[in-house]
Write an enzyme that holds these catalytic residues in place. Sequence first.
Site, PDB file in Angstrom:
ATOM      1  N   ASP A 180       7.503  17.942   8.055  1.00 31.50           N
ATOM      2  CA  ASP A 180       7.963  18.832   9.362  1.00 31.50           C
ATOM      3  C   ASP A 180       9.406  18.023   9.569  1.00 31.50           C
ATOM      4  O   ASP A 180       9.689  18.126  10.638  1.00 31.50           O
ATOM      5  CB  ASP A 180       6.956  18.940  10.226  1.00 31.50           C
ATOM      6  CG  ASP A 180       5.909  19.841  10.047  1.00 31.50           C
ATOM      7  OD1 ASP A 180       6.304  20.996   9.216  1.00 31.50           O
ATOM      8  OD2 ASP A 180       4.821  19.917  10.590  1.00 31.50           O
ATOM      9  N   GLU A 181       9.945  17.301   8.825  1.00 31.51           N
ATOM     10  CA  GLU A 181      10.937  16.379   9.163  1.00 31.51           C
ATOM     11  C   GLU A 181      12.315  16.659   8.345  1.00 31.51           C
ATOM     12  O   GLU A 181      13.191  15.894   8.562  1.00 31.51           O
ATOM     13  CB  GLU A 181      10.763  14.980   9.488  1.00 31.51           C
ATOM     14  CG  GLU A 181       9.626  14.384  10.078  1.00 31.51           C
ATOM     15  CD  GLU A 181       9.646  12.910  10.453  1.00 31.51           C
ATOM     16  OE1 GLU A 181      10.358  12.063   9.789  1.00 31.51           O
ATOM     17  OE2 GLU A 181       8.565  12.499  11.171  1.00 31.51           O
TER      18      GLU A 181
END
Length: 299
Positions: free
Chosen positions: A244-245
């Site tokens: 999620d980055e």
Amino acid sequence: MTRDIDTQLQQYKIQRKNRGCLLIRCPDQPGIIASISRFLFQYNANIIESSQYSTNHESGNFFIRIEFDCPSLPDQKEEIKTRFLGIAEKFSMEWKMTFPSDVKRMSIFVSKELHCIRELLFEWQSGDLMTDIVLVISNHEDARELVESFDIPFVHIPASRENRQDVETHQMKLLEAYAVELIVLARYMQILTPAFVEANPNRIINIHHSFLPAFVGARPYDRAYQRGVKLIGATSHYVTNDLDEGPIIEQDTMRVDHRDNIDGMKKIGRSIERSVLARSVKWHLEDRIIVDGNKTIVF
């Protein structure tokens, strides 16, 4: 239904047979735009749209997207790309030249929640997503009826932590067989392995059900409710091996308050997720995104 979509795609290809697009990232310096314009003029090309951005105050990088119309393009695509290499080398460009008539082939990965894939299929059916959706892969059967109603191949591959490598080997073979160029994770609730991600750099778009970087990982609405947040949102991003980055493409939010419970927040969140993901996919398909490290420039 499929016949109507095929007709739309054929019309789109015909209308844009002379259209090209340049995406460029390079060190900022004088003469870049002038050199590109002179080059395109040699082919009697007309610039339809041009957007640029410079980071002079930071690292001194220059970004530009140029869409152009060129009567000789259908017969000279490879020649134009080859001859542009000289300009690219002169200005140390990272670049790509694409052609809208070469419609991208897309695969959707989905699990049990269908709101995002419904939105993508609706946008596709209505002619707002110009792509060829060639395959849907799921670790559950929930989406089969919906997908097959569009005459799109649906493949069910049960996935878990224990069989992940075998699953991804199967998936990769399918993606290669269908010549897939873009993978969209429409609420596909499985973590991809580093090998899978590295094989598809900047070609996997995910929708995360929170406004990143807040509440990464699982159950974001539960944690948002417990924190008493006043805004909830959704984030679409390219997938990297940092969970999620990856580079963020699009985000949106909506206000909530103490009267909204977890289920109510999830309902609001699903609405945001649908629109955020659809916009991101559309921008990718239209070659409007340049990835710059862990950021994106969206024209």
